[in-house]
Write a protein that holds these residues in place. Structure first.
Motif, PDB file in Angstrom:
ATOM      1  N   UNK A 143     -20.892  51.977 -38.621  1.00 48.21           N
ATOM      2  CA  UNK A 143     -20.091  51.738 -39.822  1.00 48.21           C
ATOM      3  C   UNK A 143     -19.516  50.333 -39.863  1.00 48.21           C
ATOM      4  N   UNK A 144     -19.217  49.757 -38.696  1.00 52.81           N
ATOM      5  CA  UNK A 144     -18.665  48.397 -38.640  1.00 52.81           C
ATOM      6  C   UNK A 144     -19.619  47.372 -39.228  1.00 52.81           C
ATOM      7  N   UNK A 145     -20.906  47.701 -39.245  1.00 58.62           N
ATOM      8  CA  UNK A 145     -21.914  46.776 -39.766  1.00 58.62           C
ATOM      9  C   UNK A 145     -22.280  47.055 -41.222  1.00 58.62           C
ATOM     10  N   UNK A 146     -21.562  47.999 -41.846  1.00 55.18           N
ATOM     11  CA  UNK A 146     -21.876  48.386 -43.214  1.00 55.18           C
ATOM     12  C   UNK A 146     -20.736  48.022 -44.159  1.00 55.18           C
ATOM     13  N   UNK A 147     -21.087  47.380 -45.261  1.00 58.82           N
ATOM     14  CA  UNK A 147     -20.088  47.063 -46.272  1.00 58.82           C
ATOM     15  C   UNK A 147     -19.655  48.329 -47.000  1.00 58.82           C
ATOM     16  N   UNK A 148     -18.373  48.440 -47.237  1.00 56.25           N
ATOM     17  CA  UNK A 148     -17.862  49.555 -48.018  1.00 56.25           C
ATOM     18  C   UNK A 148     -17.701  50.842 -47.247  1.00 56.25           C
ATOM     19  N   UNK A 149     -17.877  50.804 -45.938  1.00 58.51           N
ATOM     20  CA  UNK A 149     -17.706  51.998 -45.110  1.00 58.51           C
ATOM     21  C   UNK A 149     -16.738  51.704 -43.973  1.00 58.51           C
ATOM     22  N   UNK A 150     -15.808  52.595 -43.753  1.00 54.15           N
ATOM     23  CA  UNK A 150     -14.846  52.445 -42.663  1.00 54.15           C
ATOM     24  C   UNK A 150     -14.651  53.777 -41.959  1.00 54.15           C
ATOM     25  N   UNK A 151     -14.440  53.712 -40.654  1.00 55.63           N
ATOM     26  CA  UNK A 151     -14.117  54.920 -39.894  1.00 55.63           C
ATOM     27  C   UNK A 151     -12.637  55.209 -40.089  1.00 55.63           C
ATOM     28  N   UNK A 152     -12.334  56.283 -40.812  1.00 51.36           N
ATOM     29  CA  UNK A 152     -10.940  56.634 -41.090  1.00 51.36           C
ATOM     30  C   UNK A 152     -10.270  57.279 -39.887  1.00 51.36           C
ATOM     31  N   UNK A 153     -11.073  57.823 -38.978  1.00 51.20           N
ATOM     32  CA  UNK A 153     -10.525  58.488 -37.809  1.00 51.20           C
ATOM     33  C   UNK A 153     -11.536  59.433 -37.206  1.00 51.20           C
ATOM     34  N   UNK A 154     -11.151  60.046 -36.117  1.00 45.77           N
ATOM     35  CA  UNK A 154     -12.035  60.997 -35.455  1.00 45.77           C
ATOM     36  C   UNK A 154     -11.199  62.080 -34.785  1.00 45.77           C
ATOM     37  N   UNK A 155     -11.837  63.198 -34.500  1.00 47.02           N
ATOM     38  CA  UNK A 155     -11.165  64.320 -33.851  1.00 47.02           C
ATOM     39  C   UNK A 155     -12.175  65.053 -32.998  1.00 47.02           C
ATOM     40  N   UNK A 156     -11.703  65.666 -31.932  1.00 48.69           N
ATOM     41  CA  UNK A 156     -12.605  66.395 -31.040  1.00 48.69           C
ATOM     42  C   UNK A 156     -12.563  67.895 -31.271  1.00 48.69           C
ATOM     43  N   UNK A 157     -11.662  68.344 -32.166  1.00 43.00           N
ATOM     44  CA  UNK A 157     -11.573  69.772 -32.463  1.00 43.00           C
ATOM     45  C   UNK A 157     -10.940  69.974 -33.839  1.00 43.00           C
ATOM     46  N   UNK A 158     -10.925  71.215 -34.276  1.00 43.58           N
ATOM     47  CA  UNK A 158     -10.416  71.524 -35.597  1.00 43.58           C
ATOM     48  C   UNK A 158      -8.944  71.224 -35.785  1.00 43.58           C
TER      49      UNK A 158
END
Length: 205
Positions: free
Chosen positions: A20-35
């Motif tokens: 995503x870091x190499x893509x325009x208009x896309x950002x990692x909003x966050x991540x989670x390992x479980x629900x």
């Protein structure tokens, strides 16, 4: 487009972030390992799209998606998995997911899928579609209830066309296309256009 990743493997999350870091208009909003982690983050982040692992320790990705929907009603969901079992795909369809990507996908395949789903179109990995085609056909009697024009609309759905594009192709109004889609879903006992598209492919339409 804000993308959220739910996966219990840190390397997967880091890999997606690098893409995503190499893509325009896309950002990692966050991540989670479980629900539970995902629910807490969704309340704050309100992501546009979520990549969800199908099988997490003690949890089903599909069940997590069902819990997350009320927290971010506009978010679209893609299953990201190493599994391509027909039953898994059927459950994902029933849950109304917007896409299904295998972890073996190339980075450009993933970003293409993200952009497609972000524009409101379904994306299912070609190998998954091929697998569904090879499954025993069901529902032929229901298909026989569709009119010729409804079959045309159904074929257009398998190509991921929008209502506007279908209307232009068939020289009708978008309102007419919506009516045809509603009729198709009713006759085939399906919930949405994604299910209709996969149903069509699995039945050789």
């Amino acid at each position: 487009m804000k993308v959220f990743v739910i996966d219990d493997h840190p390397l997967v999350c880091e890999g997606i972030k690098a893409i995503l870091d190499n893509e325009d208009g896309m950002d990692l909003a966050g991540s989670a390992s479980n629900g539970q982690e995902a629910e807490q983050s969704f309340k704050l982040e309100k992501p546009d799209l979520a990549l969800v692992d199908l099988r997490l320790p003690g949890e089903s990705g599909i069940e997590i998606i069902r819990r997350l929907r009320p927290l971010a009603p506009d978010c679209r969901y893609i299953i990201l998995t190493t599994y391509a079992d027909p039953e898994d795909v059927r459950q994902a369809m029933e849950a109304g997911v917007d896409g299904y990507i295998l972890k073996e996908a190339l980075p450009e395949e993933m970003t293409s899928a993200l952009r497609l789903v972000g524009r409101g179109r379904p994306y299912f990995d070609p190998s998954v579609m091929q697998m569904m085609l090879q499954q025993p056909k069901k529902g032929d009697d229901n298909l026989s209830e569709l009119t010729d024009r409804e079959l045309e609309v159904l074929r257009a759905l398998t190509r991921g066309l929008s209502n506007r594009e279908i209307a232009g192709m068939l020289f009708v109004t978008e309102h007419t296309v919506k009516k045809h889609i509603s009729s198709i879903l009713c006759k085939l006992d399906l919930k949405d256009r994604t299910q209709a598209a996969l149903y069509a492919v699995s039945n050789g339409v």
